[in-house]
Design an enzyme around this catalytic site. Structure first.
Site, PDB file in Angstrom:
ATOM      1  N   THR A  23      -9.307  10.736  -1.484  1.00  0.00           N
ATOM      2  CA  THR A  23      -9.468   9.680  -2.492  1.00  0.00           C
ATOM      3  C   THR A  23     -10.904   9.127  -2.495  1.00  0.00           C
ATOM      4  OG1 THR A  23      -7.144   9.144  -2.288  1.00  0.00           O
ATOM      5  CG2 THR A  23      -8.540   7.435  -3.221  1.00  0.00           C
ATOM      6  N   SER A  50      -1.628   7.702  14.148  1.00  0.00           N
ATOM      7  CA  SER A  50      -2.927   7.656  13.470  1.00  0.00           C
ATOM      8  C   SER A  50      -2.807   6.947  12.111  1.00  0.00           C
ATOM      9  CB  SER A  50      -3.430   9.093  13.287  1.00  0.00           C
ATOM     10  OG  SER A  50      -4.525   9.130  12.428  1.00  0.00           O
ATOM     11  N   ASP A  69       0.840  -1.196   0.000  1.00  0.00           N
ATOM     12  CA  ASP A  69       0.000   0.000   0.000  1.00  0.00           C
ATOM     13  C   ASP A  69       0.872   1.242   0.000  1.00  0.00           C
ATOM     14  OD1 ASP A  69      -2.219   1.621   0.067  1.00  0.00           O
ATOM     15  OD2 ASP A  69      -2.790   1.153   2.129  1.00  0.00           O
ATOM     16  N   LYS A  70       0.220   2.352  -0.340  1.00  0.00           N
ATOM     17  CA  LYS A  70       0.861   3.672  -0.336  1.00  0.00           C
ATOM     18  C   LYS A  70       0.005   4.600   0.503  1.00  0.00           C
ATOM     19  CE  LYS A  70      -0.591   6.821  -2.536  1.00  0.00           C
ATOM     20  NZ  LYS A  70      -1.091   8.208  -2.727  1.00  0.00           N
ATOM     21  N   HIS A  71       0.644   5.518   1.221  1.00  0.00           N
ATOM     22  CA  HIS A  71      -0.127   6.542   1.931  1.00  0.00           C
ATOM     23  C   HIS A  71       0.476   7.903   1.635  1.00  0.00           C
ATOM     24  CE1 HIS A  71      -2.645   8.279   5.078  1.00  0.00           C
ATOM     25  NE2 HIS A  71      -1.629   9.074   5.286  1.00  0.00           N
ATOM     26  N   SER A  72      -0.386   8.877   1.378  1.00  0.00           N
ATOM     27  CA  SER A  72       0.077  10.240   1.137  1.00  0.00           C
ATOM     28  C   SER A  72      -0.432  11.150   2.248  1.00  0.00           C
ATOM     29  CB  SER A  72      -0.450  10.724  -0.213  1.00  0.00           C
ATOM     30  OG  SER A  72      -0.499  12.122  -0.252  1.00  0.00           O
ATOM     31  N   ARG A  93      -8.967  15.499  18.141  1.00  0.00           N
ATOM     32  CA  ARG A  93      -7.849  16.342  17.697  1.00  0.00           C
ATOM     33  C   ARG A  93      -8.334  17.454  16.766  1.00  0.00           C
ATOM     34  NH1 ARG A  93      -4.385  12.342  14.675  1.00  0.00           N
ATOM     35  NH2 ARG A  93      -3.105  14.139  14.178  1.00  0.00           N
ATOM     36  N   LYS A 102      -3.765   2.408  11.375  1.00  0.00           N
ATOM     37  CA  LYS A 102      -4.696   1.919  10.344  1.00  0.00           C
ATOM     38  C   LYS A 102      -3.965   1.064   9.310  1.00  0.00           C
ATOM     39  CE  LYS A 102      -5.955   6.139   9.904  1.00  0.00           C
ATOM     40  NZ  LYS A 102      -6.423   7.513   9.951  1.00  0.00           N
ATOM     41  N   LYS A 103      -2.751   1.469   8.938  1.00  0.00           N
ATOM     42  CA  LYS A 103      -2.011   0.696   7.932  1.00  0.00           C
ATOM     43  C   LYS A 103      -1.591  -0.663   8.499  1.00  0.00           C
ATOM     44  CE  LYS A 103      -2.345   3.615   4.641  1.00  0.00           C
ATOM     45  NZ  LYS A 103      -3.216   3.273   3.493  1.00  0.00           N
TER      46      LYS A 103
HETATM   47  N1  URA Z   1      -4.177  11.343   8.201  1.00  0.00           N
HETATM   48  C1  URA Z   1      -4.463  10.478   9.211  1.00  0.00           C
HETATM   49  O1  URA Z   1      -4.952   9.381   8.980  1.00  0.00           O
HETATM   50  N2  URA Z   1      -4.207  10.864  10.458  1.00  0.00           N
HETATM   51  C2  URA Z   1      -3.649  12.052  10.764  1.00  0.00           C
HETATM   52  O2  URA Z   1      -3.427  12.325  11.929  1.00  0.00           O
HETATM   53  C3  URA Z   1      -3.344  12.952   9.712  1.00  0.00           C
HETATM   54  C4  URA Z   1      -3.615  12.556   8.430  1.00  0.00           C
END
Ligand code: URA
Length: 448
Positions: A124, A187, A84-87, A172, A191-192
């Protein structure tokens, strides 16, 4: 919450700048998820971390504790790595839409857990919802089926994935504690890690449209993410990439889906988008053991775009998740266009010297393409396309962009914003290269 220490004792420890233990952090994550920590205690915790920070060990402990508040997906039985990729988010950043299918076409499996627009950045899931019928929250069985059959499923996080993060993030958002490197790290990675990945590539944006504009803070975030991911057993590399101008030549939900289809069809143009997609994709193929080195990985990705294999994976994913079967052949039949579409000419001769990327992102939100309240509906049709690039020469009649607006007042706002956000002058223009630094770890696990 099963602790011998009271919540106020845990909060005092962090307030005074001391380190919380692994079991303290588990108690806090559990208390956030199961509601035994009150709203004000969660807010106090977020603020204490924002002000005091976390040690790398604390951040890793809190990340794993947040992951374990919900389900962890198990992908055993697939015949390739789960990638996976996260931006960190930007404007015109539609890399996920092309990268996920391209990786699938090269033998990876991509359960891509994505988010909605945040502030001035596009999301997305919002882009995919421009496609009629596309279900961004499929039941787990359908998600598994789609990943197995298409090799890629771009979807939202179910309520059972890291539920502590869902509650903490909401707190937050309203306590001015979003921009904390350890909280962002925990955070994203909770999830990843819950998605059961073998490897992850991170796209950390730097520039005036990024969450952190300055390269130093972007680098610190990338280092924190890479260090904690690898410590948690997830192979991970980060790239800093430029967000000093929109990445694609379009910004807006349906317009970005169309821009993604242009890349997936291997149409010329959008060179920065293509470069970031290939660079991140190559990192992933190497991390996942699907290519021996970067050059081979880039060749495989280029082939996947040129042969139509990546486009075919995208089409399959859309079909499996409820979208139309002929989206690639006839996108205009399915992606609604805004009623008012017109170019805004530059009005002068010169060079595009600077672009206020955040202002363009906010403009898309103001046109209706993003939310100003969490429950607000989105107009998927609106936005900008044919955007100019930094360093591009323009004549008075060259469009700065084509505006897609719902009405005349939206168009007037867009015209005024484009003229203030895009500076035309004599030059020179100094755009950042699309891909900046690489941050990984060496064989001993140290940042490199
Ligand atoms: N994206 C997230 O999932 N968590 C954050 O705290 C900031 C961006």
């Amino acid at each position: 919450m099963s602790t011998t220490r009271l919540p106020q004792d845990l909060l005092r420890t962090k307030r005074d700048g001391a380190e919380l233990s692994g079991s303290d952090l588990r108690n806090i994550a559990d208390g956030i998820a199961d509601g035994t920590l009150s709203e004000c205690q969660v807010g106090a915790f977020a603020m204490a971390v924002y002000l005091r920070g976390m040690t790398p060990r604390e951040c890793a402990g809190f990340t794993l504790a947040m992951r374990d508040t919900g389900d962890v997906l198990d992908w055993r039985g697939l015949d390739g790595p789960v990638l996976d990729k996260h931006s960190t988010g930007g404007v015109g950043d539609l890399v996920s839409l092309a990268l996920g299918p391209a990786i699938a076409a090269c033998g990876g499996y991509v359960p891509m857990i994505s988010g909605r627009g945040l502030g001035h950045t596009g999301g997305t899931l919002d882009k995919l919802e421009a496609i009629p019928g596309y279900n961004v929250y499929p039941p787990l069985g359908l998600l598994r089926h789609c990943v197995r059959e298409a090799g890629v499923a771009i979807v939202g996080a179910s309520e059972r994935l890291a539920p502590a993060d869902r509650r903490l993030y909401a707190v937050r958002d309203v306590t001015a504690t979003v921009a904390s490197i350890p909280l962002i790290t925990a955070s994203i990675l909770a999830k990843k890690l819950a998605a059961g990945l073998d490897a992850l590539v991170l796209d950390v944006k730097a520039g005036n449209g990024a969450m952190f504009a300055g390269p130093d803070t972007a680098r610190q975030l990338a280092q924190s993410l890479v260090r904690v991911a690898n410590e948690a057993g997830l192979r991970c590399v980060a790239r800093l990439t430029a967000m000093d101008q929109p990445l694609a030549d379009a910004a807006g939900n349906a317009l970005e889906v169309l821009a993604a289809l242009r890349l997936l069809r291997n149409e010329p143009g959008q060179m920065r988008l293509r470069e970031v997609t290939l660079t991140l994709g190559a990192e992933l193929l190497v991390l996942g053991g699907l290519a021996a080195n970067e050059a081979e990985a880039r060749r495989r990705l280029e082939d996947a775009l040129a042969s139509g294999a990546a486009a075919e994976r995208f089409a399959r994913m859309v079909r499996e998740l409820g979208g139309p079967g002929d989206l690639l052949d006839a996108p205009e039949r399915h992606l609604a266009l805004a009623p008012l579409r017109a170019a805004v000419p530059a009005g002068q001769r010169g060079l595009v010297e600077a672009i206020d990327t955040r202002a363009l992102g906010r403009l898309v939100v103001a046109l209706g393409g993003g939310r100003t309240r969490p429950d607000a509906a989105i107009d998927h049709r609106v936005g900008l396309d044919q955007l100019v690039e930094l360093g591009q020469p323009v004549e008075p009649d060259t469009p700065l962009a084509v505006v897609h607006a719902a009405d005349a007042s939206g168009f007037a706002l867009a015209r005024a914003t484009l003229h203030t956000a895009i500076r035309i002058g004599e030059g020179p223009a100094t755009p950042l290269p699309a891909c900046l630094e690489r941050i990984g770890v060496d064989a001993a696990g140290a940042l490199a």
